[in-house]
Design an enzyme around this catalytic site. Structure first.
Site, PDB file in Angstrom:
ATOM      1  N   ASP A   1      -1.663  -7.105   7.488  1.00 25.11           N
ATOM      2  CA  ASP A   1      -3.101  -6.874   7.301  1.00 25.11           C
ATOM      3  C   ASP A   1      -3.517  -7.439   5.947  1.00 25.11           C
ATOM      4  O   ASP A   1      -2.958  -8.425   5.506  1.00 25.11           O
ATOM      5  CB  ASP A   1      -3.423  -5.377   7.467  1.00 25.11           C
ATOM      6  CG  ASP A   1      -2.810  -4.501   6.382  1.00 25.11           C
ATOM      7  OD1 ASP A   1      -1.767  -4.883   5.807  1.00 25.11           O
ATOM      8  OD2 ASP A   1      -3.367  -3.422   6.105  1.00 25.11           O
TER       9      ASP A   1
ATOM     10  N   GLY B   1       0.158  -5.051   0.747  1.00 23.71           N
ATOM     11  CA  GLY B   1      -1.079  -4.932  -0.019  1.00 23.71           C
ATOM     12  C   GLY B   1      -1.045  -5.679  -1.337  1.00 23.71           C
ATOM     13  O   GLY B   1      -2.091  -6.064  -1.868  1.00 23.71           O
TER      14      GLY B   1
ATOM     15  N   GLU C   1       5.454  -5.877   7.568  1.00 24.41           N
ATOM     16  CA  GLU C   1       4.882  -4.772   8.339  1.00 24.41           C
ATOM     17  C   GLU C   1       5.540  -4.506   9.689  1.00 24.41           C
ATOM     18  O   GLU C   1       5.588  -3.356  10.136  1.00 24.41           O
ATOM     19  CB  GLU C   1       3.381  -5.006   8.543  1.00 24.41           C
ATOM     20  CG  GLU C   1       2.535  -4.792   7.299  1.00 24.41           C
ATOM     21  CD  GLU C   1       2.551  -5.968   6.339  1.00 24.41           C
ATOM     22  OE1 GLU C   1       1.944  -5.869   5.257  1.00 24.41           O
ATOM     23  OE2 GLU C   1       3.181  -7.003   6.655  1.00 24.41           O
TER      24      GLU C   1
ATOM     25  N   GLY D   1       0.821  -1.197   0.000  1.00 25.68           N
ATOM     26  CA  GLY D   1       0.000   0.000   0.000  1.00 25.68           C
ATOM     27  C   GLY D   1       0.859   1.252   0.000  1.00 25.68           C
ATOM     28  O   GLY D   1       2.072   1.203   0.237  1.00 25.68           O
TER      29      GLY D   1
END
Length: 357
Positions: free
Chosen positions: A148, A117, A140, A68
């Site tokens: 996530d 992502g 992350e 992301g």
């Protein structure tokens, strides 16, 4: 951005619809606009009888997607109220869930770098192709965040404690290890991808794969299962580190040193999230949990500091707060899982269809 530089390219040919992530200078990092466009296209193609297959690829030579747009998350967490980041994650996690239960073959070409992502828009698909160039990771914890985009769902289902190792260390893996961890399905040499992608416009996925799929080269995780399962089965991050340091295998010691450089808070929250994900079962339930965790991270110092150190200033010297595992209390961890009231993601609800692997 001019019309020739759309961040997502969409087109149909024959029986296939194609999505190309098109920010090659940013390694196709996902922003909110891209998420919305992909979701809208999938919604339209789902009901289009002319579309039999959807194919996801990334522009450029370096990879499918590096994750992301965390620079935007950093700026919102530091200077704003976090609302823009939360809105981005809301739509992104809904997209991840849509991909996981898509009723038509969704072919993700996971060539080159696929992280964060990028894993979310590929590894939930029904047909996931890796190559000798694939480098897949959920990194992350190195930016003070937690895996996530359904990453804790995927990694919680990997054999033994392999997913725990990958989630905590953020280690990159190649094709064979992605296959053994359940993050991919098929190995195809990168030199065959252009033909494979083109042939999907004219033939069913199984027929095209039969022409191009090959056995994957050997990975390294299988040979590490002994120390990975023995060390990462511990009850706390502190004990995991102790076991890794005491084991004797150089790779175990290296893993411990990697962990000690990550955000202590992120490590403890990640371990808790993974263990809870195993019990939650459905992807939707896990995404609901991840949304709570992600929103909570916006108001903690490590996310802003981690992105600053890795992406903004690039000094690679984050100053974590708290600075040690011992200083992170159970209460510190638990607040990441607190209900959000009317701000919940709410994917798990009556009639929410789920296709789990």
């Amino acid at each position: 951005m001019s019309g020739t530089e759309e961040p997502v390219l969409l087109h149909t040919e024959g029986r296939a619809a194609y999505i190309t992530l098109n920010r090659p200078r940013a390694l196709n990092a996902l922003n909110h606009t891209m998420v919305r466009r992909i979701d809208a296209a999938l919604g339209a193609w789902e009901h289009d009888p002319a579309v039999a297959t959807v194919v996801l690829t990334g522009a450029g030579e370096r990879g499918l997607c590096a994750g992301g747009d965390i620079r935007a998350v950093h700026d919102d967490a530091r200077d704003g109220d976090g609302a823009a980041a939360a809105a981005f994650w809301r739509d992104e996690y809904h997209l991840n869930a849509r991909i996981a239960r898509y009723p038509k073959p969704y072919v993700a070409v996971m060539d080159g770098i696929v992280m964060g992502g990028g894993v979310g828009v590929s590894a939930h698909g029904g047909v996931r192709i890796v190559t000798e160039r694939s480098r897949i990771a959920m990194p992350e914890t190195g930016i003070g965040f937690v895996p996530d985009v359904g990453g804790t769902h995927l990694l919680a289902r990997a054999p033994g404690e392999l997913g725990t190792h990958l989630a905590l260390t953020g280690a990159q893996i190649g094709a064979a290890d992605a296959l053994s961890c359940g993050l991919a399905d098929h190995y195809v040499p990168s030199g065959d991808l252009r033909r494979l992608v083109g042939e999907l416009a004219h033939a069913p996925v199984r027929d095209v794969l039969a022409r191009h799929e090959q056995p994957a080269p050997l990975g390294e995780l299988a040979g590490w299962r002994g120390w990975i399962d023995g060390c990462y089965g511990a009850g706390t991050v502190e004990e995991i580190v102790e076991r890794l340091l005491a084991h004797g295998d150089p790779a175990a010691k290296e893993a411990a040193e990697t962990l000690l450089a990550k955000s202590p808070t992120a490590l403890k929250v990640t371990l808790t999230a993974l263990r809870r994900a195993r019990r939650l079962g459905s992807l939707e339930s896990v995404l609901d949990q991840e949304y709570r965790v992600s929103c909570a991270a916006l108001s903690t110092p490590d996310l802003v500091e981690g992105i600053r150190a890795q992406i903004i200033d690039k000094d690679r010297r984050p100053r974590w707060s708290p600075a040690t595992l011992a200083e992170v209390t159970d209460a510190d961890v638990e607040r990441f899982f607190a209900p959000l009231g009317d701000r919940e993601l709410g994917l798990r609800g009556p009639g929410s269809g789920t296709r789990t692997r």
